[in-house]
Motif scaffolding. Structure first.
Motif, PDB file in Angstrom:
ATOM      1  N   PHE A  44      -9.036  11.845 -16.799  1.00 49.49           N
ATOM      2  CA  PHE A  44      -9.829  12.596 -17.772  1.00 49.49           C
ATOM      3  C   PHE A  44      -8.913  13.344 -18.738  1.00 49.49           C
ATOM      4  O   PHE A  44      -9.079  13.277 -19.952  1.00 49.49           O
ATOM      5  CB  PHE A  44     -10.766  13.579 -17.064  1.00 49.49           C
ATOM      6  CG  PHE A  44     -11.595  14.404 -18.015  1.00 49.49           C
ATOM      7  CD1 PHE A  44     -12.777  13.904 -18.539  1.00 49.49           C
ATOM      8  CD2 PHE A  44     -11.185  15.670 -18.404  1.00 49.49           C
ATOM      9  CE1 PHE A  44     -13.537  14.652 -19.428  1.00 49.49           C
ATOM     10  CE2 PHE A  44     -11.934  16.433 -19.293  1.00 49.49           C
ATOM     11  CZ  PHE A  44     -13.112  15.918 -19.808  1.00 49.49           C
TER      12      PHE A  44
ATOM     13  N   HIS B 164     -16.793  19.493 -13.023  1.00 50.02           N
ATOM     14  CA  HIS B 164     -15.518  19.884 -12.447  1.00 50.02           C
ATOM     15  C   HIS B 164     -14.983  21.134 -13.154  1.00 50.02           C
ATOM     16  O   HIS B 164     -15.368  21.436 -14.287  1.00 50.02           O
ATOM     17  CB  HIS B 164     -14.484  18.762 -12.568  1.00 50.02           C
ATOM     18  CG  HIS B 164     -14.776  17.573 -11.718  1.00 50.02           C
ATOM     19  ND1 HIS B 164     -15.747  16.634 -12.058  1.00 50.02           N
ATOM     20  CD2 HIS B 164     -14.250  17.168 -10.528  1.00 50.02           C
ATOM     21  CE1 HIS B 164     -15.786  15.699 -11.118  1.00 50.02           C
ATOM     22  NE2 HIS B 164     -14.884  15.995 -10.193  1.00 50.02           N
ATOM     23  N   TYR B 165     -14.076  21.814 -12.465  1.00 47.88           N
ATOM     24  CA  TYR B 165     -13.445  23.019 -13.017  1.00 47.88           C
ATOM     25  C   TYR B 165     -11.955  22.954 -12.752  1.00 47.88           C
ATOM     26  O   TYR B 165     -11.527  22.722 -11.604  1.00 47.88           O
ATOM     27  CB  TYR B 165     -14.040  24.263 -12.359  1.00 47.88           C
ATOM     28  CG  TYR B 165     -13.353  25.570 -12.707  1.00 47.88           C
ATOM     29  CD1 TYR B 165     -13.636  26.238 -13.905  1.00 47.88           C
ATOM     30  CD2 TYR B 165     -12.426  26.134 -11.828  1.00 47.88           C
ATOM     31  CE1 TYR B 165     -13.000  27.439 -14.212  1.00 47.88           C
ATOM     32  CE2 TYR B 165     -11.797  27.338 -12.129  1.00 47.88           C
ATOM     33  CZ  TYR B 165     -12.083  27.977 -13.321  1.00 47.88           C
ATOM     34  OH  TYR B 165     -11.461  29.159 -13.628  1.00 47.88           O
ATOM     35  N   TYR B 166     -11.156  23.156 -13.808  1.00 47.72           N
ATOM     36  CA  TYR B 166      -9.705  23.152 -13.677  1.00 47.72           C
ATOM     37  C   TYR B 166      -9.163  24.443 -14.267  1.00 47.72           C
ATOM     38  O   TYR B 166      -9.529  24.839 -15.368  1.00 47.72           O
ATOM     39  CB  TYR B 166      -9.101  21.960 -14.415  1.00 47.72           C
ATOM     40  CG  TYR B 166      -7.592  21.857 -14.291  1.00 47.72           C
ATOM     41  CD1 TYR B 166      -7.003  21.464 -13.096  1.00 47.72           C
ATOM     42  CD2 TYR B 166      -6.768  22.146 -15.368  1.00 47.72           C
ATOM     43  CE1 TYR B 166      -5.621  21.362 -12.964  1.00 47.72           C
ATOM     44  CE2 TYR B 166      -5.380  22.043 -15.257  1.00 47.72           C
ATOM     45  CZ  TYR B 166      -4.812  21.653 -14.057  1.00 47.72           C
ATOM     46  OH  TYR B 166      -3.447  21.558 -13.938  1.00 47.72           O
TER      47      TYR B 166
ATOM     48  N   LEU C 123      -8.323  23.146  -8.777  1.00 46.80           N
ATOM     49  CA  LEU C 123      -9.185  22.038  -9.190  1.00 46.80           C
ATOM     50  C   LEU C 123     -10.314  21.928  -8.183  1.00 46.80           C
ATOM     51  O   LEU C 123     -10.073  21.806  -6.980  1.00 46.80           O
ATOM     52  CB  LEU C 123      -8.410  20.721  -9.253  1.00 46.80           C
ATOM     53  CG  LEU C 123      -9.236  19.482  -9.616  1.00 46.80           C
ATOM     54  CD1 LEU C 123      -9.855  19.616 -11.007  1.00 46.80           C
ATOM     55  CD2 LEU C 123      -8.384  18.217  -9.537  1.00 46.80           C
TER      56      LEU C 123
ATOM     57  N   ASN D  96      -9.751  12.883 -12.273  1.00 47.04           N
ATOM     58  CA  ASN D  96      -9.431  14.093 -13.039  1.00 47.04           C
ATOM     59  C   ASN D  96      -8.158  13.914 -13.863  1.00 47.04           C
ATOM     60  O   ASN D  96      -8.084  14.363 -15.008  1.00 47.04           O
ATOM     61  CB  ASN D  96      -9.302  15.292 -12.095  1.00 47.04           C
ATOM     62  CG  ASN D  96     -10.641  15.852 -11.685  1.00 47.04           C
ATOM     63  OD1 ASN D  96     -11.229  16.683 -12.366  1.00 47.04           O
ATOM     64  ND2 ASN D  96     -11.154  15.387 -10.553  1.00 47.04           N
ATOM     65  N   TYR D  97      -7.151  13.274 -13.285  1.00 47.27           N
ATOM     66  CA  TYR D  97      -5.927  12.999 -14.052  1.00 47.27           C
ATOM     67  C   TYR D  97      -6.243  12.118 -15.259  1.00 47.27           C
ATOM     68  O   TYR D  97      -5.784  12.383 -16.374  1.00 47.27           O
ATOM     69  CB  TYR D  97      -4.889  12.328 -13.162  1.00 47.27           C
ATOM     70  CG  TYR D  97      -3.620  11.971 -13.898  1.00 47.27           C
ATOM     71  CD1 TYR D  97      -2.603  12.900 -14.075  1.00 47.27           C
ATOM     72  CD2 TYR D  97      -3.448  10.701 -14.443  1.00 47.27           C
ATOM     73  CE1 TYR D  97      -1.444  12.588 -14.764  1.00 47.27           C
ATOM     74  CE2 TYR D  97      -2.292  10.369 -15.138  1.00 47.27           C
ATOM     75  CZ  TYR D  97      -1.297  11.308 -15.299  1.00 47.27           C
ATOM     76  OH  TYR D  97      -0.157  10.988 -15.993  1.00 47.27           O
TER      77      TYR D  97
ATOM     78  N   SER E 150     -10.774  11.136  -6.451  1.00 48.41           N
ATOM     79  CA  SER E 150     -11.112  12.350  -7.183  1.00 48.41           C
ATOM     80  C   SER E 150      -9.930  12.826  -8.037  1.00 48.41           C
ATOM     81  O   SER E 150     -10.118  13.197  -9.205  1.00 48.41           O
ATOM     82  CB  SER E 150     -11.537  13.459  -6.213  1.00 48.41           C
ATOM     83  OG  SER E 150     -10.495  13.748  -5.287  1.00 48.41           O
TER      84      SER E 150
ATOM     85  N   GLN F 173     -14.714  20.689  -7.628  1.00 52.40           N
ATOM     86  CA  GLN F 173     -15.970  20.091  -8.090  1.00 52.40           C
ATOM     87  C   GLN F 173     -17.051  21.160  -7.972  1.00 52.40           C
ATOM     88  O   GLN F 173     -17.154  21.844  -6.958  1.00 52.40           O
ATOM     89  CB  GLN F 173     -16.292  18.876  -7.219  1.00 52.40           C
ATOM     90  CG  GLN F 173     -17.514  18.098  -7.649  1.00 52.40           C
ATOM     91  CD  GLN F 173     -17.706  16.867  -6.777  1.00 52.40           C
ATOM     92  OE1 GLN F 173     -16.826  16.021  -6.682  1.00 52.40           O
ATOM     93  NE2 GLN F 173     -18.849  16.799  -6.104  1.00 52.40           N
TER      94      GLN F 173
ATOM     95  N   LEU G   3      -1.623  17.994 -10.531  1.00 54.00           N
ATOM     96  CA  LEU G   3      -2.144  16.794 -11.191  1.00 54.00           C
ATOM     97  C   LEU G   3      -1.034  15.953 -11.802  1.00 54.00           C
ATOM     98  O   LEU G   3      -1.053  14.723 -11.718  1.00 54.00           O
ATOM     99  CB  LEU G   3      -3.146  17.191 -12.282  1.00 54.00           C
ATOM    100  CG  LEU G   3      -4.625  17.243 -11.915  1.00 54.00           C
ATOM    101  CD1 LEU G   3      -5.474  17.461 -13.157  1.00 54.00           C
ATOM    102  CD2 LEU G   3      -5.083  15.991 -11.178  1.00 54.00           C
TER     103      LEU G   3
ATOM    104  N   TYR H  70     -15.880  20.691 -17.136  1.00 53.08           N
ATOM    105  CA  TYR H  70     -16.129  19.382 -17.758  1.00 53.08           C
ATOM    106  C   TYR H  70     -16.854  18.457 -16.777  1.00 53.08           C
ATOM    107  O   TYR H  70     -16.935  18.718 -15.567  1.00 53.08           O
ATOM    108  CB  TYR H  70     -14.806  18.744 -18.194  1.00 53.08           C
ATOM    109  CG  TYR H  70     -13.757  18.683 -17.109  1.00 53.08           C
ATOM    110  CD1 TYR H  70     -13.548  17.528 -16.360  1.00 53.08           C
ATOM    111  CD2 TYR H  70     -12.975  19.797 -16.810  1.00 53.08           C
ATOM    112  CE1 TYR H  70     -12.586  17.476 -15.366  1.00 53.08           C
ATOM    113  CE2 TYR H  70     -12.006  19.759 -15.811  1.00 53.08           C
ATOM    114  CZ  TYR H  70     -11.819  18.596 -15.093  1.00 53.08           C
ATOM    115  OH  TYR H  70     -10.875  18.556 -14.094  1.00 53.08           O
TER     116      TYR H  70
ATOM    117  N   ILE I 298     -17.338  14.512 -15.276  1.00 51.67           N
ATOM    118  CA  ILE I 298     -16.862  13.143 -15.064  1.00 51.67           C
ATOM    119  C   ILE I 298     -17.977  12.399 -14.363  1.00 51.67           C
ATOM    120  O   ILE I 298     -18.363  12.755 -13.246  1.00 51.67           O
ATOM    121  CB  ILE I 298     -15.582  13.112 -14.203  1.00 51.67           C
ATOM    122  CG1 ILE I 298     -14.459  13.919 -14.859  1.00 51.67           C
ATOM    123  CG2 ILE I 298     -15.138  11.676 -13.960  1.00 51.67           C
ATOM    124  CD1 ILE I 298     -13.210  14.025 -14.012  1.00 51.67           C
TER     125      ILE I 298
END
Length: 443
Positions: free
Chosen positions: A198, A113-115, A129, A195-196, A191, A131, A179, A106, A108
């Motif tokens: 998002f 980013h990749y989770y 997590l 992400n949180y 950062s 970037q 997270l 996704y 931001i």
């Protein structure tokens, strides 16, 4: 904006399956309206996906999987002994004992980013997590079965301070994601916060609202926002052919003490906790219809299912667009005429920016829309083992997409519906039931 979502060993998703938002490279940028996609980092990311397939093929399970990923990312379990929710594929003897794996790619603020998270029956086994561009590892959390401990490795180029790293290492346990722990503590990291936020604010599963909630959303107390919604809604209701020319939201407020004697004490105490000021407000929506005999007002309980669902959908679209969310709606066509729904989706695409909809539908007439991007349709199939696959069959605009879709899916159901002879077996079954029923009555 979401680029892709991958599921493995969750419900009917045994094998790795990707739900991609990337537009097809076969479709020229000028071939169809650009409202369908948003270009980020040289990639065209779709703002709308139409998910189609027979009942039971896994469309709803895909939406639930995205919500499941969000839950793991943002909700910290209340107790250390709580185990994470675990919903593996159960139709073979191997998968039911293996972990589920989910990942999201996704953007931001135009940064990719990749989770990734792996969950077993007992714990969160792994979490990553990072970037993507530039490549920066934020953290890699893993579980060591030999020592029965959780370890977290933080990237050297991340903005996570040593004090925040230490706090997370001391607080993260087997059943909580990094997270979710970060979100529950007052820690510093731009950062991790981005992400949180998002996952917490920009990923959502839309559930059908009650008429009471609609009234609450139409009259929030924010006069500017409520007027903006009203102008948009009345214009929409006019364009889709209703005679609704206005609406009003009535509000009734009463004291809790007025109902204390009429309800059980336990229920009263619960209501009292929810309304500490001792007052309850109830809102009612009335739609005003324009007729040759003058304007007539009707309570929302007298309105058609279609009209109320159009209002609900518009409120959802407004929330998604203003909140810049990626949201999922199951069976979007429920109660709404095909042409009205087609109009609503085109309207959404016109106003959309940094937001996305994933919708499931059984309304094949939507596939006949002149402006439909063929690469925005995802076809859900389930094989003989009960395993779901998501396919993206590119069909050129000059072809009949509905015909191509029906050929790809199982044709048996359509052929049976066309043949009355194939339905005769049901007459025999009903006659058997009827004979048994009459026999029981005589006895």
């Amino acid at each position: 904006m979401v680029e892709s979502f991958t599921i493995k060993n969750y419900m009917s998703y045994r094998d790795p399956v990707e739900l991609s938002f990337l537009a097809s490279k076969k479709e020229k940028a000028s071939a169809l309206p650009p409202e369908w996609y948003q270009e980020i980092d040289g990639k065209r990311i779709l703002r709308l996906l139409l998910c189609v397939g027979l009942n039971g093929t896994g469309k709803t399970k895909m939406i639930e999987a995205l919500q499941y990923l969000r839950m793991l990312a943002v909700y910290k379990p209340e107790k250390p002994t709580d185990r994470p929710a675990y919903r593996p594929f159960l139709l073979d003897e191997q998968s039911r004992y293996e972990p589920s794996e989910l990942s999201l790619t996704y953007y931001i603020n135009n940064t990719c980013h990749y989770y990734y998270i792996k969950v077993s029956e007992k714990r969160i086994e792994e979490e990553i997590l990072k970037q993507i561009s530039p490549n920066i590892l934020l953290y890699h959390r893993s579980y060591n079965s030999e020592t029965d401990t959780v370890s977290i490795k933080f990237g050297s180029d991340s903005d996570i301070s040593k004090s925040t790293q230490q706090a997370l290492k001391l607080t993260v346990i087997q059943n909580s994601s990094v997270l979710s722990v970060f979100g529950s503590l007052n820690l510093e990291s731009q950062s991790l916060k981005a992400n949180y936020d998002f996952f917490n604010q920009h990923i959502s599963l839309i559930r059908k609202s009650s008429n009471q909630k609609i009234a609450d959303k139409l009259k929030t107390g924010n006069l500017e926002r409520d007027l903006r919604i009203k102008n948009l809604l009345l214009q929409l209701l006019k364009d889709v052919g209703t005679n609704v020319c206005d609406y009003e939201v009535d509000e009734l407020t009463f004291n809790l003490s007025d109902i204390e004697k009429n309800i059980p004490e336990m229920l009263f105490r619960q209501i009292q906790r929810e309304h500490p000021d001792g007052q309850i407000s109830q809102k009612t929506l009335r739609l005003i219809h324009s007729t040759p005999l003058g304007n007539k007002s009707l309570d929302d309980s007298y309105e058609s299912l279609g009209t109320m669902n159009i209002i609900k959908l518009l409120l959802v679209m407004y929330d998604v667009v203003i909140g810049r969310k990626c949201s999922c709606i199951d069976e979007i066509e429920y109660g709404i005429h095909t042409k009205a729904l087609d109009f609503l989706l085109k309207m959404y695409l016109t106003i959309a920016d940094n937001c996305q909809f994933v919708v499931t539908t059984h309304d094949l007439s939507l596939l006949k829309s002149k402006n439909l991007r063929r690469d925005a349709v995802r076809m859900f199939e389930k094989d003989e083992y009960g395993v779901t696959q998501i396919k993206r069959k590119y069909v050129h605009n000059t072809m009949n997409f509905v015909n191509a879709y029906e050929k790809i899916l199982d044709e048996q159901l359509g052929l049976m519906a066309e043949s009355l002879d194939s339905l005769s077996k049901y007459r025999g079954l009903i006659q058997t039931f009827y004979d048994e029923f009459e026999g029981d009555k005589r006895e």
